[in-house]
Scaffold this motif. Structure first.
Motif, PDB file in Angstrom:
ATOM      1  N   TYR A  19      20.859  33.768  53.567  1.00 38.56           N
ATOM      2  CA  TYR A  19      21.158  35.044  52.927  1.00 38.56           C
ATOM      3  C   TYR A  19      19.940  35.960  52.997  1.00 38.56           C
ATOM      4  CZ  TYR A  19      22.246  38.401  49.247  1.00 38.56           C
ATOM      5  OH  TYR A  19      22.462  39.555  48.542  1.00 38.56           O
ATOM      6  N   SER A  22      14.312  33.112  44.297  1.00 41.31           N
ATOM      7  CA  SER A  22      15.156  33.630  45.383  1.00 41.31           C
ATOM      8  C   SER A  22      14.746  35.070  45.642  1.00 41.31           C
ATOM      9  CB  SER A  22      16.637  33.575  45.006  1.00 41.31           C
ATOM     10  OG  SER A  22      16.930  34.651  44.140  1.00 41.31           O
ATOM     11  N   ASP A  38      16.515  34.669  51.290  1.00 35.35           N
ATOM     12  CA  ASP A  38      16.588  33.450  50.475  1.00 35.35           C
ATOM     13  C   ASP A  38      16.208  32.309  51.403  1.00 35.35           C
ATOM     14  OD1 ASP A  38      17.464  34.806  48.259  1.00 35.35           O
ATOM     15  OD2 ASP A  38      19.517  34.019  48.293  1.00 35.35           O
ATOM     16  N   GLY A  49      18.570  30.194  46.409  1.00 33.07           N
ATOM     17  CA  GLY A  49      19.464  31.354  46.277  1.00 33.07           C
ATOM     18  C   GLY A  49      20.803  31.086  46.924  1.00 33.07           C
ATOM     19  N   LYS A  50      21.213  32.010  47.792  1.00 34.10           N
ATOM     20  CA  LYS A  50      22.531  31.872  48.406  1.00 34.10           C
ATOM     21  C   LYS A  50      22.447  31.260  49.810  1.00 34.10           C
ATOM     22  CE  LYS A  50      24.461  35.954  46.021  1.00 34.10           C
ATOM     23  NZ  LYS A  50      23.285  36.812  45.720  1.00 34.10           N
ATOM     24  N   SER A  51      21.278  30.740  50.160  1.00 39.40           N
ATOM     25  CA  SER A  51      21.139  30.101  51.477  1.00 39.40           C
ATOM     26  C   SER A  51      21.465  28.618  51.377  1.00 39.40           C
ATOM     27  CB  SER A  51      19.711  30.272  52.010  1.00 39.40           C
ATOM     28  OG  SER A  51      19.487  31.618  52.356  1.00 39.40           O
ATOM     29  N   GLU A 108      19.299  30.799  37.411  1.00 37.80           N
ATOM     30  CA  GLU A 108      19.587  30.888  38.841  1.00 37.80           C
ATOM     31  C   GLU A 108      19.229  29.569  39.540  1.00 37.80           C
ATOM     32  OE1 GLU A 108      17.533  33.724  41.333  1.00 37.80           O
ATOM     33  OE2 GLU A 108      19.186  33.677  42.764  1.00 37.80           O
ATOM     34  N   THR A 135      21.539  26.620  39.795  1.00 40.04           N
ATOM     35  CA  THR A 135      22.646  26.661  40.761  1.00 40.04           C
ATOM     36  C   THR A 135      22.222  26.158  42.151  1.00 40.04           C
ATOM     37  OG1 THR A 135      22.213  28.916  41.577  1.00 40.04           O
ATOM     38  CG2 THR A 135      23.574  28.728  39.595  1.00 40.04           C
TER      39      THR A 135
END
Ligand code: MLT
Length: 260
Positions: free
Chosen positions: A11, A30, A51, A56-58, A171, A174
């Motif tokens: 991401y 992130s 990220d 994060g979203k990676s 965060e 997650t």
């Protein structure tokens, strides 16, 4: 946006215009850490926030996210975005990645800023702490993350940022356990890159918090000396992007001006 690195999502965000400024976060963070800086910097730079793998979203790429692997991910992403040259600010682990990038793709980098980071590898004691973390994280993920994030602040500065610390923790909860472990292994196994920074022909800075509990200030002084890099000192601990936000914002706006 998502870039696929061998089918693993990476991401990233881009904003602004001008020379490319790549922002790399640290462990358990992130790209969101840079959000408040972007409005100030985007008039001057094209800002690329990533990220890093396992954050994060990676996604997670492999069992060990070596600094070299993460530098390769960054390189492929920047090639895809057609960025010929960039400036990189790496916070802590992001700085380790930036150094690996400087080693392998020196022609792609004109400025390297180590923010609360270091060129030296882990001491035997630190490696043991990493191994301990690897053993407990499976069963104690939440308490490990909570403690690790608390430890990024000094006792004094921790008091000033309770809601920001909660946001960081929420965060990080997650992030996948596998991703966190891959990054712990990568940091544990990283090599000393003092010579890389010393021989880096572009502009370079070591930015250090006087009260940093993770990268001792005396170590930053030594790294700056050994690598022939200017040292910028900020009053605070390991999280200068938060504790010294305004100072870091103006530092990056005037970085060329400050360089001697
Ligand atoms: C970080 O903030 O990225 C990490 O604490 C760095 C480290 O553990 O060496």
């Amino acid at each position: 946006m998502i870039y696929n690195f061998n089918e693993t999502p990476i991401y990233y965000t881009t904003s602004g215009s001008g020379p490319a400024l790549v922002l790399l976060h640290g462990f358990l963070e992130s790209s969101t850490i840079w959000e408040e800086m972007i409005p100030a910097w985007k008039e001057k730079y094209t800002i690329i926030c990533v990220d890093l793998p396992g954050h994060g979203k990676s996604g997670t790429i492999s069992q060990v996210h070596t600094m070299e692997l993460m530098a390769k991910v960054l390189h492929e992403l920047l090639e895809y975005l057609e960025v010929p040259k960039s400036k990189i600010v790496g916070h802590s682990m992001g700085g380790y990645v930036a150094l690996a990038y400087a080693e392998h793709f020196p022609e792609k980098l004109d400025t390297l800023v180590l923010l609360n980071s270091t060129t030296v590898s882990d001491s035997p004691e630190r490696k043991e702490n990493r191994d301990r973390a690897l053993r407990i994280i499976e069963s104690e993920k939440k308490s490990f993350i909570g403690m690790a994030i608390n430890n990024l602040f000094s006792t004094e500065t921790r008091k000033h940022f309770p809601s920001e610390i909660e946001t960081l923790k929420k965060e990080a909860y997650t992030f996948s356990t596998e991703g966190i472990k891959a990054n712990i292994r990568g940091m544990r196994d990283r090599v000393d890159r003092t010579a890389i920074l010393k021989n880096f022909p572009g502009r370079k800075w070591v930015v250090a918090g006087r009260m940093d509990p993770i990268v001792p200030f005396s170590q930053s002084e030594q790294v700056a000396l050994d690598s022939h890099s200017p040292l910028k000192i900020v009053e605070g601990s390991h999280m200068s992007w938060l504790e010294n936000k305004d100072e870091i914002i103006s530092f990056m706006l005037f970085i060329d001006f400050f360089y001697t």
